[in-house]
Motif scaffolding. Structure first.
Motif, PDB file in Angstrom:
ATOM      1  N   TYR A  49       0.837  -1.194   0.000  1.00  0.00           N
ATOM      2  CA  TYR A  49       0.000   0.000   0.000  1.00  0.00           C
ATOM      3  C   TYR A  49       0.873   1.245   0.000  1.00  0.00           C
ATOM      4  CZ  TYR A  49      -3.827  -3.067   1.450  1.00  0.00           C
ATOM      5  OH  TYR A  49      -4.760  -4.065   1.513  1.00  0.00           O
TER       6      TYR A  49
ATOM      7  N   PHE B  40      -3.385   9.157   7.408  1.00  0.00           N
ATOM      8  CA  PHE B  40      -2.877   8.675   6.137  1.00  0.00           C
ATOM      9  C   PHE B  40      -4.021   8.539   5.133  1.00  0.00           C
ATOM     10  CE2 PHE B  40       1.527   7.388   6.697  1.00  0.00           C
ATOM     11  CZ  PHE B  40       1.661   7.302   8.071  1.00  0.00           C
TER      12      PHE B  40
ATOM     13  N   PHE C 192      -4.587   6.164   1.949  1.00  0.00           N
ATOM     14  CA  PHE C 192      -4.000   4.968   1.361  1.00  0.00           C
ATOM     15  C   PHE C 192      -4.513   4.743  -0.058  1.00  0.00           C
ATOM     16  CE2 PHE C 192      -1.712   2.665   4.661  1.00  0.00           C
ATOM     17  CZ  PHE C 192      -2.125   3.316   5.809  1.00  0.00           C
ATOM     18  N   GLY C 193      -3.642   4.167  -0.881  1.00  0.00           N
ATOM     19  CA  GLY C 193      -4.096   3.635  -2.148  1.00  0.00           C
ATOM     20  C   GLY C 193      -4.829   2.324  -1.908  1.00  0.00           C
ATOM     21  N   SER C 194      -5.399   1.782  -2.971  1.00  0.00           N
ATOM     22  CA  SER C 194      -6.202   0.562  -2.826  1.00  0.00           C
ATOM     23  C   SER C 194      -5.346  -0.699  -2.762  1.00  0.00           C
ATOM     24  CB  SER C 194      -7.214   0.456  -3.958  1.00  0.00           C
ATOM     25  OG  SER C 194      -6.551   0.567  -5.201  1.00  0.00           O
TER      26      SER C 194
END
Lengths: 114, 108
Positions: B86, B96, B98-100
């Motif tokens: 991630y 934060f 986060f990306g997936s």
């Protein structure tokens, strides 16, 4: 140091029941954060707390969700009247102060609403 | 709005091959970027942060402000690198984005 402890690891609730998720931060950490991870998605910030204070709840749904971090005991994320869409992994993190230094995640609680 | 994008859900490579996990961010200020790794059945762990400019387990990541990217690279993948990765953006010192995530599968 046991790290950030979350319990239970798995929780099953029927629609309409209440879910209580617990998070004990690392020793010496006074800042706690909750994140939610829906299937196939990344973690999404929910709330940031210090002892007895909510600092940032910009990611919390407006209804049914609440969080606390009392003077004594773990932080609690409470979901009232759960619905199927609440099924997710809920992660807690803690840090010794503001900032990303020392930010440590727990193993998460997987909530399943049936 | 702040956003982190990881375009690949799954990346499969053979052992010994180079690896690049892509991450792009959207933020107008000076970002603080991280890579986290989650091995099977374990908790999320910090892999590296752009400020420290270090290499952990052979992984490096360079912040490219022009391309708004923070791709994670390793020249020779190992089977034990198989995990979810991630990319995350830290803002205001307390949360934060986060990306997936990208699932890396290193085949023998």
């Amino acid at each position: 140091n046991a790290g950030v402890m979350q319990n239970p690891r798995h929780l099953v609730r029927r629609r309409g029941q209440e879910a209580r998720l617990r998070c004990s931060p690392m020793k010496g950490h006074s800042h706690v954060y909750w994140y939610r991870q829906l299937p196939e998605e990344g973690l999404k910030f929910m709330v940031y707390l210090q002892k007895e204070n909510i600092i940032d709840e910009s990611g919390m749904p407006k209804e049914r969700f609440s969080a606390e971090f009392p003077k004594e005991g773990p932080s609690i994320l409470r979901i009232q009247q759960v619905v199927r869409g609440d099924s997710a992994a809920y992660f807690c993190a803690s840090s010794p102060g503001r900032g990303a230094h020392g930010y440590t995640f727990g193993s998460g609680t997987r909530l399943t609403v049936v | 709005a702040q956003r982190v994008t990881q375009p690949e859900k799954l990346l499969s490579v053979f052992k010994g091959a180079p690896v690049e996990l892509k991450c792009n961010y959207s933020y107008s200020g000076s970002p603080e970027l991280f890579w986290y790794v989650q091995y099977s059945r374990q908790r999320l762990q910090l892999l590296l942060r752009h400020i420290s400019r270090e290499s952990i387990k052979g992984f490096t990541a360079d912040l490219n402000k022009g391309e708004t990217s923070f791709h994670l690279k390793k020249p020779f993948a190992q089977e034990e690198d198989s995990a979810m990765y991630y990319c995350a953006l830290n803002l205001n010192f307390n949360k934060f984005y986060f990306g997936s995530g990208t699932k890396l599968n290193v085949k023998p």
